[in-house]
Structures are given as C-alpha cells and as structure tokens.
Design a protein around this motif. Structure first.
Motif, PDB file in Angstrom:
ATOM      1  N   SER A   1       0.831  -1.205   0.000  1.00 61.28           N
ATOM      2  CA  SER A   1       0.000   0.000   0.000  1.00 61.28           C
ATOM      3  C   SER A   1       0.869   1.260   0.000  1.00 61.28           C
ATOM      4  CB  SER A   1      -0.875  -0.009   1.253  1.00 61.28           C
ATOM      5  OG  SER A   1      -1.418   1.271   1.468  1.00 61.28           O
ATOM      6  N   GLN A   2       0.395   2.299  -0.636  1.00 63.31           N
ATOM      7  CA  GLN A   2       1.092   3.603  -0.568  1.00 63.31           C
ATOM      8  C   GLN A   2       0.267   4.600   0.249  1.00 63.31           C
ATOM      9  OE1 GLN A   2       4.048   3.751  -1.202  1.00 63.31           O
ATOM     10  NE2 GLN A   2       4.689   3.127  -3.244  1.00 63.31           N
ATOM     11  N   LYS A   3      -0.722   4.117   0.990  1.00 59.55           N
ATOM     12  CA  LYS A   3      -1.594   5.038   1.737  1.00 59.55           C
ATOM     13  C   LYS A   3      -0.857   5.729   2.869  1.00 59.55           C
ATOM     14  CE  LYS A   3      -6.161   3.519   0.570  1.00 59.55           C
ATOM     15  NZ  LYS A   3      -5.610   3.179  -0.760  1.00 59.55           N
ATOM     16  N   THR A   4       0.121   5.033   3.441  1.00 63.10           N
ATOM     17  CA  THR A   4       0.849   5.610   4.570  1.00 63.10           C
ATOM     18  C   THR A   4       2.347   5.474   4.345  1.00 63.10           C
ATOM     19  OG1 THR A   4       0.812   3.505   5.745  1.00 63.10           O
ATOM     20  CG2 THR A   4      -0.993   5.036   6.217  1.00 63.10           C
ATOM     21  N   GLU A   5       3.074   6.220   5.167  1.00 59.00           N
ATOM     22  CA  GLU A   5       4.534   6.175   5.069  1.00 59.00           C
ATOM     23  C   GLU A   5       5.133   6.162   6.478  1.00 59.00           C
ATOM     24  OE1 GLU A   5       4.562   9.800   2.786  1.00 59.00           O
ATOM     25  OE2 GLU A   5       5.522  10.903   4.418  1.00 59.00           O
ATOM     26  N   ARG A   6       6.385   5.742   6.555  1.00 57.14           N
ATOM     27  CA  ARG A   6       7.079   5.660   7.844  1.00 57.14           C
ATOM     28  C   ARG A   6       8.196   6.702   7.856  1.00 57.14           C
ATOM     29  NH1 ARG A   6      11.538   2.483   9.453  1.00 57.14           N
ATOM     30  NH2 ARG A   6      11.609   1.702   7.316  1.00 57.14           N
ATOM     31  N   ARG A   7       8.082   7.685   8.760  1.00 55.38           N
ATOM     32  CA  ARG A   7       9.063   8.765   8.812  1.00 55.38           C
ATOM     33  C   ARG A   7      10.305   8.285   9.576  1.00 55.38           C
ATOM     34  NH1 ARG A   7       7.807  14.182   8.157  1.00 55.38           N
ATOM     35  NH2 ARG A   7       6.754  13.452   6.298  1.00 55.38           N
ATOM     36  N   ILE A   8      11.409   8.195   8.867  1.00 55.18           N
ATOM     37  CA  ILE A   8      12.645   7.664   9.464  1.00 55.18           C
ATOM     38  C   ILE A   8      13.107   8.548  10.624  1.00 55.18           C
ATOM     39  CG2 ILE A   8      15.110   7.153   8.993  1.00 55.18           C
ATOM     40  CD1 ILE A   8      13.157   5.240   7.564  1.00 55.18           C
ATOM     41  N   GLY A   9      13.500   7.901  11.720  1.00 53.64           N
ATOM     42  CA  GLY A   9      14.073   8.611  12.858  1.00 53.64           C
ATOM     43  C   GLY A   9      13.065   9.094  13.877  1.00 53.64           C
ATOM     44  N   GLN A  10      11.782   8.957  13.594  1.00 58.89           N
ATOM     45  CA  GLN A  10      10.756   9.406  14.545  1.00 58.89           C
ATOM     46  C   GLN A  10      10.460   8.295  15.538  1.00 58.89           C
ATOM     47  OE1 GLN A  10       8.591  12.516  14.311  1.00 58.89           O
ATOM     48  NE2 GLN A  10      10.617  12.978  13.505  1.00 58.89           N
ATOM     49  N   PRO A  11      10.050   8.670  16.762  1.00 62.41           N
ATOM     50  CA  PRO A  11       9.660   7.613  17.700  1.00 62.41           C
ATOM     51  C   PRO A  11       8.477   6.826  17.139  1.00 62.41           C
ATOM     52  CG  PRO A  11       9.141   9.802  18.573  1.00 62.41           C
ATOM     53  CD  PRO A  11       9.900  10.016  17.305  1.00 62.41           C
ATOM     54  N   PHE A  12       8.349   5.589  17.551  1.00 64.64           N
ATOM     55  CA  PHE A  12       7.379   4.684  16.945  1.00 64.64           C
ATOM     56  C   PHE A  12       5.969   5.286  16.868  1.00 64.64           C
ATOM     57  CE2 PHE A  12       4.292   1.228  16.923  1.00 64.64           C
ATOM     58  CZ  PHE A  12       4.700   0.569  15.772  1.00 64.64           C
ATOM     59  N   TYR A  13       5.525   5.953  17.976  1.00 61.80           N
ATOM     60  CA  TYR A  13       4.152   6.466  18.006  1.00 61.80           C
ATOM     61  C   TYR A  13       3.941   7.599  16.991  1.00 61.80           C
ATOM     62  CZ  TYR A  13       6.339  10.051  20.872  1.00 61.80           C
ATOM     63  OH  TYR A  13       7.186  11.034  21.318  1.00 61.80           O
ATOM     64  N   ALA A  14       5.035   8.225  16.525  1.00 59.64           N
ATOM     65  CA  ALA A  14       4.893   9.359  15.594  1.00 59.64           C
ATOM     66  C   ALA A  14       5.356   9.017  14.181  1.00 59.64           C
ATOM     67  CB  ALA A  14       5.703  10.537  16.119  1.00 59.64           C
ATOM     68  N   GLN A  15       5.750   7.770  13.971  1.00 58.88           N
ATOM     69  CA  GLN A  15       6.370   7.389  12.691  1.00 58.88           C
ATOM     70  C   GLN A  15       5.407   7.361  11.516  1.00 58.88           C
ATOM     71  OE1 GLN A  15       8.141   3.514  12.864  1.00 58.88           O
ATOM     72  NE2 GLN A  15       9.987   4.319  13.832  1.00 58.88           N
ATOM     73  N   HIS A  16       4.207   6.883  11.756  1.00 57.01           N
ATOM     74  CA  HIS A  16       3.319   6.581  10.641  1.00 57.01           C
ATOM     75  C   HIS A  16       2.473   7.779  10.253  1.00 57.01           C
ATOM     76  CE1 HIS A  16       4.381   2.529  12.196  1.00 57.01           C
ATOM     77  NE2 HIS A  16       4.716   2.459  10.933  1.00 57.01           N
ATOM     78  N   LYS A  17       2.551   8.135   8.985  1.00 55.82           N
ATOM     79  CA  LYS A  17       1.857   9.323   8.495  1.00 55.82           C
ATOM     80  C   LYS A  17       1.094   8.966   7.238  1.00 55.82           C
ATOM     81  CE  LYS A  17       5.445  12.365  10.247  1.00 55.82           C
ATOM     82  NZ  LYS A  17       4.692  12.712  11.457  1.00 55.82           N
ATOM     83  N   ALA A  18       0.008   9.723   7.012  1.00 56.67           N
ATOM     84  CA  ALA A  18      -0.727   9.525   5.757  1.00 56.67           C
ATOM     85  C   ALA A  18       0.123  10.066   4.613  1.00 56.67           C
ATOM     86  CB  ALA A  18      -2.049  10.266   5.814  1.00 56.67           C
ATOM     87  N   THR A  19       0.150   9.324   3.522  1.00 59.68           N
ATOM     88  CA  THR A  19       0.838   9.811   2.318  1.00 59.68           C
ATOM     89  C   THR A  19       0.038  10.983   1.755  1.00 59.68           C
ATOM     90  OG1 THR A  19       1.566   7.566   1.815  1.00 59.68           O
ATOM     91  CG2 THR A  19       1.582   9.134  -0.019  1.00 59.68           C
ATOM     92  N   LEU A  20       0.720  12.065   1.402  1.00 59.64           N
ATOM     93  CA  LEU A  20       0.030  13.220   0.831  1.00 59.64           C
ATOM     94  C   LEU A  20       0.041  13.136  -0.697  1.00 59.64           C
ATOM     95  CD1 LEU A  20       1.577  16.062   3.045  1.00 59.64           C
ATOM     96  CD2 LEU A  20      -0.553  14.796   3.407  1.00 59.64           C
ATOM     97  N   MET A  21      -1.064  13.566  -1.309  1.00 56.31           N
ATOM     98  CA  MET A  21      -1.124  13.608  -2.775  1.00 56.31           C
ATOM     99  C   MET A  21       0.048  14.451  -3.292  1.00 56.31           C
ATOM    100  SD  MET A  21      -2.428  12.745  -5.571  1.00 56.31           S
ATOM    101  CE  MET A  21      -4.086  12.112  -5.448  1.00 56.31           C
TER     102      MET A  21
END
Ligand code: MTE
Length: 326
Positions: free
Chosen positions: A285-305
């Motif tokens: 899926s490309q719906k979400t992304e994992r921000r490298i270096g962020q703590p686990f609870y803040a890592q997952h973000k919605a992919t922006l158009m």
C-alpha cells in the motif's frame, strides 16, 4: 487540486514486518540481477567492494533562504539521512552506500548537457556551484518503499541550468545519467543484468518546474557521496528513485527515455511515479509512510497527494488520469 489531509493511521497498517518484506522484495530484484556478476568476479573483489570506506566530510556552502522551502516539519537527522540510503551502485543494503561511496571521485567532475539543445555545454562542477545563488530548500523526501524523510537540500532550480543551453522546441523529455565506472563502483554490479549507468527522466515541463532542484548540498554542506555527490536532482513530488544521484550527463530528448527501475520492472515502477496515496504499488500500500528517525508512536503518516506539493505541481497533470499516472 487538494492536498491530502493527514488522517489517523493505525500503526498496524504498516508493521515493521511489512516494511521489511517490501525492502527485501526490492532488494531481491537487484540481488538476483547482480548474482551472476558476483560469481564471475570472485570472492576477493567482492570482499574488497564490501569493505568499509571513509566518506569525505562535507564542505560548508554559502546559501540564501528560498521562497520554495517547505516548513513546519521536524527535519530528519543528518545521521539518518546519510546512513539510510538507496544508492545501489554502492550496495543493496541501506547502510552500504555510507560504507562504500567514499571511493566515488567527486573532483574533477564535469557535467554535459546535450541532445535537443541549440548550445550543447560542458560545465565543471565548480562553475555550476557558482551559476546561481545556492538556496536552502526543505523538502519532504518519499521513497517508493514507503519510508520518508524531511531534508534541507541546497541548490537552485534545474531550469536555470537547462535555460543556458537553449532547448529546441523538439525537446520533450530530460534524461539524467549517473556516474558509472565498474572499477569504482564494483564490477559485480556492472556484470549484472542491470544496464548501468543509472538513468532517470522527466517530462520537459516537470524538469522546468521551479521545484525541481539541481542539488549540490544538504544541511548547509556539500552532499555526502552516499547522497549523490557532487550533484543530483531532487524532484520532491515524485518517489525518490526519480531523483538521480551523481549526475554526469543531462540529455534533452524528443522521446521518453528509458529509465533504470522502469526497465527492470515496468509493472511496478512507472515513468511518472508521482507520489499518490490512491495508487498502490502492486505489492504494498502507498496510503501511509514511515518517517525515518521518529519515535514509533509518531512514525506513521498519511501519504500526501503529490507528496504535499499538489498546489504547486497539480496543474502539470490536469486532464491526466491520476490513477494511471504512476
Ligand atoms: N541514483 C542512483 N544513481 N542510484 C540509485 O540507486 N536510488 C534512488 C535515488 N537516486 C538511486 C539514485 C532511490 S531508490 C532513492 S529512494 C533515492 O535516490 C534515495 O536518496 P537518498 O539516499 O539521498 O535518501
């Protein structure tokens, strides 16, 4: 065009296991292609290629602020941005480019601009560094593998360079070719079925868009070798593989150029490869992304158009079916 609104993301949507599988599947594609070469080369040279090298420290660059910067998000640390890399000429694991790219000879370095131009030009890298003021531009950086970073790049719009060579009206696309020398980057790669040098391309209007950055540095310093020294492009609304590193040739063409990942797996890596949460990779899926270096609870973000740059570049694709625009 709307910028995607961040939504709540269940951490289960991207588990570390699924990230791992994604990465391994892409790596397998490359490793499979490279295996025959490794066998032909012999263990001694492979060991030499894999031995750690010291990467040159960056030199400070004089920069000016930019209107085109993206602000408000926490920057990825320099350490993460320079040790978690994709630069397959120097290895298929994320930490290998930092260990192996020290052997890339970044001086002397010339860049040719050729093809459908009235005035073909060859520049020394030090002349290119002085062509325009170097701007600090913070951009989101999104890999097709669904990880992301926020990086303060240094450079100026690629259009500034392209204009110098007077493009012909027949110039429809721009191809970027990276440095490749089997003696430097490892003969095991050159003997693989991947056709080096790494090639990427943009449509002419994408290349001329002010956001497309001819990039010489990051974090106020010259690029680390593993990030594409001495010069790469950064196209922030596209998946990272469109942003070729260590460029030696910029070729204007009348036909869509062949590009490395598209050649290897056309059903998985399209020529456009615009970041799009609604078009999944065939295997993830490309719906979400994992921000490298962020703590686990803040890592997952919605992919922006269009990676959050829809307001600036959405009009380039008006009339195109975004579902097919991958
Ligand atoms: N350029 C070359 N020459 N070789 C590569 O393997 N990898 C691409 C792109 N440019 C690559 C390349 C990919 S897949 C990504 S995601 C980005 O570089 C990674 O850039 P970074 O390592 O600076 O984060």
């Amino acid at each position: 065009m709307l910028i995607g609104k961040p939504a709540d993301i269940a951490s289960a949507e991207i588990t570390s296991l699924s990230d791992y599988r994604k990465f391994m599947s892409r790596r397998k594609l490359l490793k499979g292609a490279a295996l025959a070469g490794a066998a032909a080369l012999g263990a001694e040279r492979v060991a030499e290629f894999l031995s750690p090298q010291t990467v040159r420290a960056g030199t400070k660059l004089q920069t000016v602020p930019s209107q085109l910067t993206t602000t408000g998000e926490q920057l990825t640390s320099y350490t993460d941005a320079t040790t978690y890399n994709n630069y397959y000429e120097f290895g298929v694991d994320k930490d290998q480019p930092a260990k192996n790219a020290g052997r890339l000879p970044t001086r002397p370095w010339t860049v040719k601009i050729e093809g459908k131009v009235a005035k073909p030009l060859t520049f020394d890298i030090d002349a290119l560094l002085k062509l325009r003021p170097l701007e600090d531009r913070v951009y989101r950086h999104r890999c097709v593998e669904a990880w992301s970073m926020v990086i303060p790049w240094v450079g100026y719009s690629l259009s500034e360079l392209i204009k110098q060579c007077n493009p012909l009206s027949t110039a429809m696309y721009v191809q970027f070719l990276s440095y490749f020398d089997a003696k430097v980057e490892g003969a095991w790669m050159s003997q693989s079925s991947i056709s080096w040098p790494y090639s990427e391309g943009l449509r002419m209007d994408e290349a001329m868009h002010p956001l497309t950055l001819l990039t010489f540095g990051m974090y106020g310093e010259t690029l680390a070798n593993q990030n594409g020294a001495p010069m790469r492009v950064v196209v922030p609304w596209k998946y990272g593989f469109k942003s070729a590193k260590s460029i030696v040739t910029i070729r204007l063409t009348d036909k869509m150029p062949s590009t490395t990942w598209n050649d290897m797996a056309p059903g998985e890596y399209g020529f456009y490869s615009n970041v799009n949460p609604n078009v999944d990779h065939p295997r993830w899926s490309q719906k979400t992304e994992r921000r490298i270096g962020q703590p686990f609870y803040a890592q997952h973000k919605a992919t922006l158009m269009l990676n959050g740059y829809a307001d600036q570049v959405g009009s380039l694709y008006s009339g195109m079916d975004l579902k097919r625009n991958f």
